[in-house]
Enzyme design. Structure first.
Site, mmCIF file in Angstrom:
data_model
loop_
_atom_site.group_PDB
_atom_site.id
_atom_site.type_symbol
_atom_site.label_atom_id
_atom_site.label_comp_id
_atom_site.label_asym_id
_atom_site.label_seq_id
_atom_site.Cartn_x
_atom_site.Cartn_y
_atom_site.Cartn_z
ATOM 1 C CB CYS A 113 25.701 57.448 -8.262
ATOM 2 S SG CYS A 113 24.231 57.437 -9.285
ATOM 3 C CG HIS A 241 25.199 55.307 -4.933
ATOM 4 N ND1 HIS A 241 24.314 56.357 -4.801
ATOM 5 C CD2 HIS A 241 24.889 54.696 -6.101
ATOM 6 C CE1 HIS A 241 23.509 56.373 -5.846
ATOM 7 N NE2 HIS A 241 23.835 55.382 -6.652
ATOM 8 C CG ASN A 271 20.220 55.971 -7.412
ATOM 9 O OD1 ASN A 271 20.835 56.976 -7.066
ATOM 10 N ND2 ASN A 271 20.702 55.095 -8.268
HETATM 11 N N1 COA Z 1 8.289 46.362 -12.294
HETATM 12 C C1 COA Z 1 8.045 45.087 -12.657
HETATM 13 N N2 COA Z 1 8.902 44.380 -13.418
HETATM 14 C C2 COA Z 1 10.030 44.997 -13.812
HETATM 15 C C3 COA Z 1 10.336 46.324 -13.466
HETATM 16 C C4 COA Z 1 9.398 47.008 -12.673
HETATM 17 N N3 COA Z 1 9.588 48.266 -12.271
HETATM 18 N N4 COA Z 1 11.531 46.640 -13.998
HETATM 19 C C5 COA Z 1 11.976 45.562 -14.663
HETATM 20 N N5 COA Z 1 11.060 44.575 -14.560
HETATM 21 C C6 COA Z 1 11.124 43.222 -15.112
HETATM 22 C C7 COA Z 1 12.050 43.111 -16.290
HETATM 23 O O1 COA Z 1 11.400 43.551 -17.458
HETATM 24 C C8 COA Z 1 12.331 41.624 -16.286
HETATM 25 O O2 COA Z 1 11.263 40.969 -16.907
HETATM 26 P P1 COA Z 1 11.551 39.734 -17.898
HETATM 27 O O3 COA Z 1 12.216 38.703 -17.024
HETATM 28 O O4 COA Z 1 10.187 39.379 -18.351
HETATM 29 O O5 COA Z 1 12.443 40.277 -18.957
HETATM 30 C C9 COA Z 1 12.308 41.257 -14.807
HETATM 31 O O6 COA Z 1 11.653 42.342 -14.140
HETATM 32 C C10 COA Z 1 13.690 41.083 -14.193
HETATM 33 O O7 COA Z 1 14.500 42.144 -14.634
HETATM 34 P P2 COA Z 1 15.969 42.305 -14.150
HETATM 35 O O8 COA Z 1 16.584 43.499 -14.799
HETATM 36 O O9 COA Z 1 16.690 41.000 -14.226
HETATM 37 O O10 COA Z 1 15.703 42.595 -12.616
HETATM 38 P P3 COA Z 1 16.767 42.754 -11.496
HETATM 39 O O11 COA Z 1 16.472 41.814 -10.416
HETATM 40 O O12 COA Z 1 18.165 42.810 -12.045
HETATM 41 O O13 COA Z 1 16.446 44.211 -10.947
HETATM 42 C C11 COA Z 1 17.259 46.447 -11.123
HETATM 43 C C12 COA Z 1 16.527 45.336 -11.810
HETATM 44 C C13 COA Z 1 17.313 47.685 -12.047
HETATM 45 C C14 COA Z 1 16.508 46.837 -9.853
HETATM 46 C C15 COA Z 1 18.679 45.970 -10.767
HETATM 47 O O14 COA Z 1 19.288 45.417 -11.892
HETATM 48 C C16 COA Z 1 19.548 47.066 -10.254
HETATM 49 O O15 COA Z 1 19.313 47.604 -9.189
HETATM 50 N N6 COA Z 1 20.650 47.395 -10.966
HETATM 51 C C17 COA Z 1 21.531 48.426 -10.570
HETATM 52 C C18 COA Z 1 20.869 49.721 -10.855
HETATM 53 C C19 COA Z 1 21.562 50.848 -10.245
HETATM 54 O O16 COA Z 1 22.063 50.735 -9.172
HETATM 55 N N7 COA Z 1 21.561 51.963 -10.953
HETATM 56 C C20 COA Z 1 22.086 53.165 -10.517
HETATM 57 C C21 COA Z 1 23.535 53.097 -10.528
HETATM 58 S S1 COA Z 1 24.112 54.470 -9.818
#
Ligand code: COA
Length: 314
Positions: A113, A241, A271
């Site tokens: 990215c 990004h 993304n």
């Molecule tokens: N739908 C519903 N629930 C989901 C889900 C989805 N698509 N994806 C994850 N969950 C759940 C998880 O399983 C977790 O459940 P649990 O509490 O029972 O274990 C809960 O949601 C919270 O998960 P968490 O990972 O803490 O959520 P978050 O608020 O951190 O959001 C992301 C997850 C991936 C959106 C976030 O961490 C993020 O954006 N990270 C950076 C990713 C990124 O930028 N990647 C590319 C880099 S270039």
């Protein structure tokens, strides 16, 4: 020090738009969860299109907007982690499709990215070199991430999209450019092993990447202030990004900068990794927000874990 000027941009977007709702049929998720945790509403996925088709659409538009002919291009670089082939590179495929000259370098850059930031620095160094027989560079960010996504993994499949954007760039004595790049050599937080390996999909520790992202963006902004003598509050637009709106808003609020300065189009595209920064830039240009004299900070982070921060004048 010689700078660079982006003189034309273009986009290449697949025909098929996919709403959040479509994922509720594949995994346990909801439109509400995706919108509130990421800001994403739709994304585009290729059906019949190859990644190269997106590159060529974007490049043709960029050349037309710049008023530059393919025969004037002296360098072709594609930033991608999802080329159609391991070889030839996407850049060579574009070279062939557009009939670019044969005495120019054409190659891909893999920095996930952060790719377009890496690409800008490569282009800015090479444009000053005697090795290039012609004055313009064609720099493209392009991804067909749907090819490496696991549609049974709700924690990743809702996040990504396909797309491309291209820029025609020339050297300039009047447009300053500064860029700093980095990488942590971390294979755990985010990886995609590729065809031939078990589970050849994107794997991600979302929280770890989130923490890395906000740190990389904050540090990038501070570094640009220090190295360019500019102040974040005087910058017209922040081109970040487009991974998650919460990442961008977190940094913007922490640094007490105005909402309107942080452009967001991840709601439409999701993304798109290497295509994300140039897609944002291309839309800003389309909307007339990158006028002569506009100053921008450009910030990228992603797999590697890589990061990049650039100061650009338009
Ligand atoms: N739908 C519903 N629930 C989901 C889900 C989805 N698509 N994806 C994850 N969950 C759940 C998880 O399983 C977790 O459940 P649990 O509490 O029972 O274990 C809960 O949601 C919270 O998960 P968490 O990972 O803490 O959520 P978050 O608020 O951190 O959001 C992301 C997850 C991936 C959106 C976030 O961490 C993020 O954006 N990270 C950076 C990713 C990124 O930028 N990647 C590319 C880099 S270039």
């Amino acid at each position: 020090m010689q700078g660079i000027q982006i003189i034309g941009m273009g986009k290449g977007v697949p025909a098929r738009r996919v709403e959040n709702e479509a994922f509720t049929k594949m995994v346990d998720t909801s439109d509400e969860w995706i919108r509130s945790r990421t800001g994403i509403e739709t994304r585009y996925f290729c059906e019949d299109e190859m990644q190269m088709d997106l590159c060529v659409d974007a490049a043709r538009q960029a050349l037309a907007n710049a008023g530059v002919g393919p025969e004037e291009i002296g360098l072709c670089v594609v930033c991608t982690i999802t080329p159609d082939y391991h070889t030839p590179s996407s850049a060579c495929m574009v070279q062939s499709a557009l009939g670019l000259p044969e005495d120019i370098p054409a190659f891909d850059v893999n920095a996930a990215c952060s790719g377009f930031l890496y690409g800008l620095e490569v282009v800015s160094c090479m444009l000053g070199s005697d090795a290039l027989p012609r004055p313009y560079a064609l720099l493209i960010g392009a991804e067909k991430l749907s090819r490496i996504m696991n549609f049974e993994d709700r924690s990743t499949c809702v996040l990504f999209g396909d797309g491309a954007a291209a820029a025609v760039i020339r050297p300039s004595d009047t447009h300053r450019f500064f860029c700093r790049l980095g990488s942590q050599g971390d294979a755990q937080a985010l990886n995609a092993p590729g065809i031939g390996y078990p589970e050849p999909y994107i794997h991600m520790d979302g929280r770890k990447v989130f923490q890395f992202a906000v740190r990389a963006m904050e540090n990038g902004i501070r570094l640009l202030e220090k190295e360019t003598g500019t102040r974040a509050e005087d910058i017209d637009v922040f081109i970040c990004h487009q991974a998650n709106e919460r990442i961008i808003r977190h940094v913007q609020k922490k640094l007490k900068l105005g909402d309107e300065k942080f452009f967001i189009n991840l709601n439409k595209f999701g993304n798109t990794s290497g295509a994300s920064v140039p897609l944002a830039m291309a839309e800003l240009m389309e909307n007339g927000r990158l006028k002569p004299g506009t100053k921008a900070y450009c910030l990228g982070f992603g797999g590697g874990l890589t990061w990049g921060a650039a100061y650009l004048e338009f």
